[in-house]
Design an enzyme around this catalytic site. Sequence first.
Site, PDB file in Angstrom:
ATOM      1  N   ARG A 101      39.392 -53.211 -13.372  1.00  0.00           N
ATOM      2  CA  ARG A 101      37.920 -53.208 -13.397  1.00  0.00           C
ATOM      3  C   ARG A 101      37.477 -54.300 -12.434  1.00  0.00           C
ATOM      4  NH1 ARG A 101      33.657 -52.889 -18.291  1.00  0.00           N
ATOM      5  NH2 ARG A 101      34.358 -50.750 -18.058  1.00  0.00           N
ATOM      6  N   HIS A 128      33.174 -44.771 -12.090  1.00  0.00           N
ATOM      7  CA  HIS A 128      33.727 -45.045 -13.427  1.00  0.00           C
ATOM      8  C   HIS A 128      34.355 -43.737 -13.923  1.00  0.00           C
ATOM      9  CE1 HIS A 128      34.470 -47.045 -17.047  1.00  0.00           C
ATOM     10  NE2 HIS A 128      33.257 -47.223 -17.530  1.00  0.00           N
ATOM     11  N   GLN A 131      35.143 -42.894 -17.674  1.00  0.00           N
ATOM     12  CA  GLN A 131      33.919 -42.661 -18.439  1.00  0.00           C
ATOM     13  C   GLN A 131      33.429 -41.227 -18.267  1.00  0.00           C
ATOM     14  OE1 GLN A 131      32.061 -45.023 -20.424  1.00  0.00           O
ATOM     15  NE2 GLN A 131      31.268 -43.052 -21.059  1.00  0.00           N
ATOM     16  N   ASP A 223      21.976 -44.783 -18.409  1.00  0.00           N
ATOM     17  CA  ASP A 223      22.818 -45.987 -18.339  1.00  0.00           C
ATOM     18  C   ASP A 223      21.875 -47.164 -18.070  1.00  0.00           C
ATOM     19  OD1 ASP A 223      24.935 -47.787 -18.048  1.00  0.00           O
ATOM     20  OD2 ASP A 223      25.503 -47.097 -16.041  1.00  0.00           O
ATOM     21  N   CYS A 263      26.718 -44.286 -21.685  1.00  0.00           N
ATOM     22  CA  CYS A 263      28.101 -44.769 -21.600  1.00  0.00           C
ATOM     23  C   CYS A 263      28.323 -46.024 -22.432  1.00  0.00           C
ATOM     24  CB  CYS A 263      28.474 -45.014 -20.145  1.00  0.00           C
ATOM     25  SG  CYS A 263      27.373 -46.163 -19.311  1.00  0.00           S
ATOM     26  N   ARG A 291      36.687 -41.825 -25.075  1.00  0.00           N
ATOM     27  CA  ARG A 291      37.352 -42.655 -24.058  1.00  0.00           C
ATOM     28  C   ARG A 291      38.825 -42.839 -24.430  1.00  0.00           C
ATOM     29  NH1 ARG A 291      34.505 -46.272 -20.909  1.00  0.00           N
ATOM     30  NH2 ARG A 291      36.560 -46.645 -20.014  1.00  0.00           N
TER      31      ARG A 291
HETATM   32  N1  NVA Z   1      26.680 -49.090 -14.817  1.00  0.00           N
HETATM   33  C1  NVA Z   1      27.243 -49.980 -15.809  1.00  0.00           C
HETATM   34  C2  NVA Z   1      28.265 -49.268 -16.626  1.00  0.00           C
HETATM   35  C3  NVA Z   1      28.896 -50.081 -17.714  1.00  0.00           C
HETATM   36  C4  NVA Z   1      29.952 -49.333 -18.471  1.00  0.00           C
HETATM   37  C5  NVA Z   1      27.822 -51.200 -15.143  1.00  0.00           C
HETATM   38  O1  NVA Z   1      28.475 -51.061 -14.101  1.00  0.00           O
HETATM   39  O2  NVA Z   1      27.609 -52.306 -15.647  1.00  0.00           O
HETATM   40  N1   CP Z   2      31.402 -47.760 -21.131  1.00  0.00           N
HETATM   41  C1   CP Z   2      32.227 -48.776 -20.852  1.00  0.00           C
HETATM   42  O1   CP Z   2      33.001 -48.760 -19.884  1.00  0.00           O
HETATM   43  O2   CP Z   2      32.147 -49.802 -21.728  1.00  0.00           O
HETATM   44  P1   CP Z   2      32.772 -51.262 -21.533  1.00  0.00           P
HETATM   45  O3   CP Z   2      32.048 -51.880 -20.360  1.00  0.00           O
HETATM   46  O4   CP Z   2      32.503 -51.961 -22.824  1.00  0.00           O
HETATM   47  O5   CP Z   2      34.233 -51.127 -21.232  1.00  0.00           O
END
Ligand code: NVA
Ligand code: CP
Length: 307
Positions: A101, A128, A131, A223, A263, A291
């Site tokens: 990540r 992602h 997701q 989101d 998400c 997930r």
């Molecule tokens: N768009 C959000 C998704 C989190 C799972 C982010 O990147 O923070």
């Molecule tokens: N939706 C998702 O990826 O959640 P987290 O950021 O908590 O991993």
Amino acid sequence: MKKDLISIKDLTSKEIKDLFDLTAKLKKNKAKFAKSLTGKTLALIFQKPSNRTRVSFEVGMYQLGGHSLCLAPQEINLGVRESIKDVARTLSRYIDGIVIRTFEHKNCLDMAQAASVPVINGLSDFSHPCQALADVFTIKEKLKELKGITLAYVGDGNNVCNSLLFAAAKTGMNINVATPKGYSPSDEVVKLSLAIASDTGSRIKITEDPVSAVSAAQVVYTDVWASMGQEDEINKRKAIFKDFQINSRLLANASPDVLVMHCLPAHRGEEITDEVMDSRNSIVFDQAENRLHIQKAILIKLLKESR
Ligand code: NVA
Ligand code: CP
């Protein structure tokens, strides 16, 4: 040859179908797969916080008989203490797969290129994939089909939106994306999604009108307005995105049975109201659960079947 999961655009429609079939089996019969990854270890590299991604990957590895270890940002200090490629080469000597990540999508690509083990994108600024695969699996589980279904994504044209566009295009589901002006997905993502959709029959609409996006949709998705790393823009964005909130007024334009997805994590009172998030239409925690199941299928496909 090793396979990675960096973006849904790299998967074939058949690979997604196979993944969904395996996910359904894993969800139905946990015990049957309890030794699938015995002796395998997964490293999780996080440059940003996580609840669902970290916990579901760790629990998933455990349930498959494998082991996982999580590397927090300060531990390996990716790209600062050591180059991403050297981290990838070193980890490849110890472990069987890497989840990353990260902020820049290029870090995922560099990691995948240098690692001799499968690399899974656990969220980048571009996409992602885990997701969106879980999301489309959830829609199929609820509505039994994807062709003829329309998903309306309302909010920021971000990483999750990009992955949903690719996932919809690959699976033949229709998608309407409504964002404020200046926040739509990039031309490159839209062009690529349209090209994929021309093969599968998926219809894609990009608009600045949330009402038209939701009016013919069976599923409405949102989101956060400011993703991780954009927190300092939230006040500016609150003003720009105010008409893109998923609330009962907007949903009055959709079917009474519309499914509502997010998400997570949600910023209640910003992109979604409590009333909608806690309503009978909301399937946000089913998504979160899936997930785990989809990632177990991804882990079996990459760490076992394609090696
Ligand atoms: N768009 C959000 C998704 C989190 C799972 C982010 O990147 O923070
Ligand atoms: N939706 C998702 O990826 O959640 P987290 O950021 O908590 O991993």
